[in-house]
Design a protein around this motif. Sequence first.
Motif, PDB file in Angstrom:
ATOM      1  N   GLY A  12       0.804  -1.218   0.000  1.00  0.00           N
ATOM      2  CA  GLY A  12       0.000   0.000   0.000  1.00  0.00           C
ATOM      3  C   GLY A  12       0.833   1.263   0.000  1.00  0.00           C
ATOM      4  O   GLY A  12       0.328   2.350   0.296  1.00  0.00           O
ATOM      5  N   VAL A  13       2.089   1.129  -0.376  1.00  0.00           N
ATOM      6  CA  VAL A  13       2.988   2.295  -0.417  1.00  0.00           C
ATOM      7  C   VAL A  13       2.716   3.135  -1.657  1.00  0.00           C
ATOM      8  O   VAL A  13       2.814   4.359  -1.630  1.00  0.00           O
ATOM      9  CB  VAL A  13       4.460   1.835  -0.391  1.00  0.00           C
ATOM     10  CG1 VAL A  13       5.409   3.019  -0.551  1.00  0.00           C
ATOM     11  CG2 VAL A  13       4.755   1.098   0.910  1.00  0.00           C
ATOM     12  N   VAL A  14       2.385   2.483  -2.757  1.00  0.00           N
ATOM     13  CA  VAL A  14       2.074   3.176  -4.005  1.00  0.00           C
ATOM     14  C   VAL A  14       0.766   2.604  -4.564  1.00  0.00           C
ATOM     15  O   VAL A  14       0.324   1.528  -4.165  1.00  0.00           O
ATOM     16  CB  VAL A  14       3.198   3.020  -5.050  1.00  0.00           C
ATOM     17  CG1 VAL A  14       4.480   3.657  -4.565  1.00  0.00           C
ATOM     18  CG2 VAL A  14       3.427   1.542  -5.391  1.00  0.00           C
ATOM     19  N   GLN A  15       0.180   3.334  -5.497  1.00  0.00           N
ATOM     20  CA  GLN A  15      -1.033   2.883  -6.173  1.00  0.00           C
ATOM     21  C   GLN A  15      -0.869   3.123  -7.671  1.00  0.00           C
ATOM     22  O   GLN A  15      -0.097   3.987  -8.096  1.00  0.00           O
ATOM     23  CB  GLN A  15      -2.265   3.641  -5.672  1.00  0.00           C
ATOM     24  CG  GLN A  15      -2.591   3.442  -4.195  1.00  0.00           C
ATOM     25  CD  GLN A  15      -1.736   4.295  -3.286  1.00  0.00           C
ATOM     26  OE1 GLN A  15      -1.396   5.430  -3.623  1.00  0.00           O
ATOM     27  NE2 GLN A  15      -1.376   3.760  -2.125  1.00  0.00           N
ATOM     28  N   LEU A  16      -1.599   2.355  -8.444  1.00  0.00           N
ATOM     29  CA  LEU A  16      -1.646   2.589  -9.887  1.00  0.00           C
ATOM     30  C   LEU A  16      -2.678   3.661 -10.177  1.00  0.00           C
ATOM     31  O   LEU A  16      -3.583   3.900  -9.378  1.00  0.00           O
ATOM     32  CB  LEU A  16      -2.015   1.291 -10.616  1.00  0.00           C
ATOM     33  CG  LEU A  16      -1.100   0.081 -10.363  1.00  0.00           C
ATOM     34  CD1 LEU A  16      -1.620  -1.138 -11.129  1.00  0.00           C
ATOM     35  CD2 LEU A  16       0.333   0.402 -10.749  1.00  0.00           C
ATOM     36  N   ASP A  17      -2.546   4.310 -11.334  1.00  0.00           N
ATOM     37  CA  ASP A  17      -3.527   5.333 -11.676  1.00  0.00           C
ATOM     38  C   ASP A  17      -4.790   4.684 -12.240  1.00  0.00           C
ATOM     39  O   ASP A  17      -4.918   3.454 -12.278  1.00  0.00           O
ATOM     40  CB  ASP A  17      -2.928   6.370 -12.633  1.00  0.00           C
ATOM     41  CG  ASP A  17      -2.609   5.809 -14.021  1.00  0.00           C
ATOM     42  OD1 ASP A  17      -3.085   4.694 -14.354  1.00  0.00           O
ATOM     43  OD2 ASP A  17      -1.889   6.482 -14.777  1.00  0.00           O
ATOM     44  N   GLU A  44       4.979  13.373  -3.341  1.00  0.00           N
ATOM     45  CA  GLU A  44       4.735  11.946  -3.503  1.00  0.00           C
ATOM     46  C   GLU A  44       5.753  11.113  -2.737  1.00  0.00           C
ATOM     47  O   GLU A  44       5.407  10.078  -2.144  1.00  0.00           O
ATOM     48  CB  GLU A  44       4.771  11.552  -4.976  1.00  0.00           C
ATOM     49  CG  GLU A  44       4.405  10.090  -5.163  1.00  0.00           C
ATOM     50  CD  GLU A  44       4.391   9.635  -6.608  1.00  0.00           C
ATOM     51  OE1 GLU A  44       4.094   8.452  -6.827  1.00  0.00           O
ATOM     52  OE2 GLU A  44       4.676  10.463  -7.495  1.00  0.00           O
ATOM     53  N   ALA A  45       7.014  11.552  -2.722  1.00  0.00           N
ATOM     54  CA  ALA A  45       8.035  10.816  -1.975  1.00  0.00           C
ATOM     55  C   ALA A  45       7.692  10.784  -0.490  1.00  0.00           C
ATOM     56  O   ALA A  45       7.802   9.747   0.169  1.00  0.00           O
ATOM     57  CB  ALA A  45       9.407  11.453  -2.196  1.00  0.00           C
ATOM     58  N   ALA A  46       7.257  11.922   0.039  1.00  0.00           N
ATOM     59  CA  ALA A  46       6.867  11.982   1.452  1.00  0.00           C
ATOM     60  C   ALA A  46       5.659  11.080   1.702  1.00  0.00           C
ATOM     61  O   ALA A  46       5.579  10.402   2.736  1.00  0.00           O
ATOM     62  CB  ALA A  46       6.547  13.419   1.856  1.00  0.00           C
ATOM     63  N   GLY A  47       4.726  11.048   0.747  1.00  0.00           N
ATOM     64  CA  GLY A  47       3.559  10.181   0.887  1.00  0.00           C
ATOM     65  C   GLY A  47       3.950   8.715   0.945  1.00  0.00           C
ATOM     66  O   GLY A  47       3.409   7.932   1.740  1.00  0.00           O
ATOM     67  N   GLN A  48       4.911   8.318   0.123  1.00  0.00           N
ATOM     68  CA  GLN A  48       5.391   6.937   0.151  1.00  0.00           C
ATOM     69  C   GLN A  48       6.056   6.617   1.496  1.00  0.00           C
ATOM     70  O   GLN A  48       5.871   5.526   2.047  1.00  0.00           O
ATOM     71  CB  GLN A  48       6.377   6.682  -0.987  1.00  0.00           C
ATOM     72  CG  GLN A  48       5.739   6.573  -2.347  1.00  0.00           C
ATOM     73  CD  GLN A  48       6.668   5.933  -3.369  1.00  0.00           C
ATOM     74  OE1 GLN A  48       7.522   5.119  -3.032  1.00  0.00           O
ATOM     75  NE2 GLN A  48       6.508   6.306  -4.628  1.00  0.00           N
ATOM     76  N   ILE A  49       6.819   7.570   2.017  1.00  0.00           N
ATOM     77  CA  ILE A  49       7.467   7.375   3.321  1.00  0.00           C
ATOM     78  C   ILE A  49       6.412   7.145   4.398  1.00  0.00           C
ATOM     79  O   ILE A  49       6.502   6.215   5.209  1.00  0.00           O
ATOM     80  CB  ILE A  49       8.336   8.598   3.684  1.00  0.00           C
ATOM     81  CG1 ILE A  49       9.567   8.688   2.762  1.00  0.00           C
ATOM     82  CG2 ILE A  49       8.748   8.557   5.154  1.00  0.00           C
ATOM     83  CD1 ILE A  49      10.642   7.668   3.037  1.00  0.00           C
ATOM     84  N   VAL A 109       4.712   3.636   3.986  1.00  0.00           N
ATOM     85  CA  VAL A 109       5.516   2.482   4.373  1.00  0.00           C
ATOM     86  C   VAL A 109       5.689   2.407   5.886  1.00  0.00           C
ATOM     87  O   VAL A 109       5.721   1.320   6.467  1.00  0.00           O
ATOM     88  CB  VAL A 109       6.885   2.487   3.652  1.00  0.00           C
ATOM     89  CG1 VAL A 109       7.897   3.402   4.340  1.00  0.00           C
ATOM     90  CG2 VAL A 109       7.455   1.070   3.569  1.00  0.00           C
ATOM     91  N   LEU A 110       5.755   3.555   6.552  1.00  0.00           N
ATOM     92  CA  LEU A 110       5.838   3.549   8.009  1.00  0.00           C
ATOM     93  C   LEU A 110       4.538   3.025   8.624  1.00  0.00           C
ATOM     94  O   LEU A 110       4.558   2.330   9.646  1.00  0.00           O
ATOM     95  CB  LEU A 110       6.152   4.949   8.529  1.00  0.00           C
ATOM     96  CG  LEU A 110       7.552   5.485   8.195  1.00  0.00           C
ATOM     97  CD1 LEU A 110       7.703   6.921   8.711  1.00  0.00           C
ATOM     98  CD2 LEU A 110       8.639   4.594   8.781  1.00  0.00           C
ATOM     99  N   GLU A 111       3.404   3.342   8.009  1.00  0.00           N
ATOM    100  CA  GLU A 111       2.127   2.814   8.477  1.00  0.00           C
ATOM    101  C   GLU A 111       2.073   1.299   8.290  1.00  0.00           C
ATOM    102  O   GLU A 111       1.534   0.580   9.128  1.00  0.00           O
ATOM    103  CB  GLU A 111       0.970   3.487   7.730  1.00  0.00           C
ATOM    104  CG  GLU A 111       0.723   4.927   8.140  1.00  0.00           C
ATOM    105  CD  GLU A 111       0.289   5.037   9.595  1.00  0.00           C
ATOM    106  OE1 GLU A 111      -0.807   4.549   9.914  1.00  0.00           O
ATOM    107  OE2 GLU A 111       1.067   5.593  10.407  1.00  0.00           O
ATOM    108  N   TYR A 112       2.632   0.820   7.188  1.00  0.00           N
ATOM    109  CA  TYR A 112       2.644  -0.622   6.956  1.00  0.00           C
ATOM    110  C   TYR A 112       3.504  -1.319   8.011  1.00  0.00           C
ATOM    111  O   TYR A 112       3.115  -2.365   8.553  1.00  0.00           O
ATOM    112  CB  TYR A 112       3.175  -0.942   5.559  1.00  0.00           C
ATOM    113  CG  TYR A 112       3.156  -2.428   5.260  1.00  0.00           C
ATOM    114  CD1 TYR A 112       2.016  -3.036   4.761  1.00  0.00           C
ATOM    115  CD2 TYR A 112       4.278  -3.218   5.515  1.00  0.00           C
ATOM    116  CE1 TYR A 112       1.984  -4.409   4.513  1.00  0.00           C
ATOM    117  CE2 TYR A 112       4.255  -4.587   5.272  1.00  0.00           C
ATOM    118  CZ  TYR A 112       3.108  -5.175   4.767  1.00  0.00           C
ATOM    119  OH  TYR A 112       3.076  -6.539   4.549  1.00  0.00           O
ATOM    120  N   ILE A 113       4.660  -0.757   8.304  1.00  0.00           N
ATOM    121  CA  ILE A 113       5.544  -1.345   9.316  1.00  0.00           C
ATOM    122  C   ILE A 113       4.847  -1.387  10.670  1.00  0.00           C
ATOM    123  O   ILE A 113       4.927  -2.382  11.399  1.00  0.00           O
ATOM    124  CB  ILE A 113       6.848  -0.529   9.411  1.00  0.00           C
ATOM    125  CG1 ILE A 113       7.668  -0.665   8.127  1.00  0.00           C
ATOM    126  CG2 ILE A 113       7.684  -0.981  10.618  1.00  0.00           C
ATOM    127  CD1 ILE A 113       8.858   0.267   8.065  1.00  0.00           C
TER     128      ILE A 113
END
Length: 229
Positions: A181-186, A201-206, A209-213
Amino acid sequence: MAIKSKMISLGSAAVITLTLAGHSFAAAIPFTDLGDINAKEKILVLQEKGYVKGVADGLFAPNSVITAAEGIQLIVNALELNLDTVRFIKEPKATDYYTKANDDAWYAGALIIAAVNGLEFPNDLDPSQEWTREEFTYHLIKAVEAHSNLPMIKIIPADITDGDQITMDYSGAIQRALIYGVVQLDAEGKFNPRAKISREEAAGQIYNVLEYIKAHPAPAIDLEEAATE
């Protein structure tokens, strides 16, 4: 060829201990240029934790393209990597690991931390190079998996309509990023791997991934059982 971490053995009277902090950020002055962007709340949470910083007081520049140096700094901060327990015979320089680095640049400490902690980047990495979506996603996922001991997952590859444009070495990490769930397709099922990635977008990915961890902690280690093995 990627650089591995340089852990130098002890035993020299000239040994010094470095404590370059993983968090390098200015005073948390709230960003004033986020407007109604999608990742606004995520960026503010990361700022509060000290994982992101602005380009100037109160400015995050969410639409600016992220560079390799900025991307590595983000990853180092998010994983809270540092050199607190590392000892060197001599003080390291960024150019010990990356030939195109500037030892006096703001990013020098982050590059040293990344290399010593085993994050793998080419030794001819250009810190000023603008990163694409596939580059940032790949390096983020590889770093997180190496340092967060994520549990193994079964992957059913997503159908990415522009998957033929993804660099082959990056495809596995990108598939896992979709699962995490770090990235999504359009809307058209595209990942747009060669597009430049913005700071937003980079901050959003960060954040993702922290939420997933947080939601998938590594299994606890039974010290008594480990000691008998």
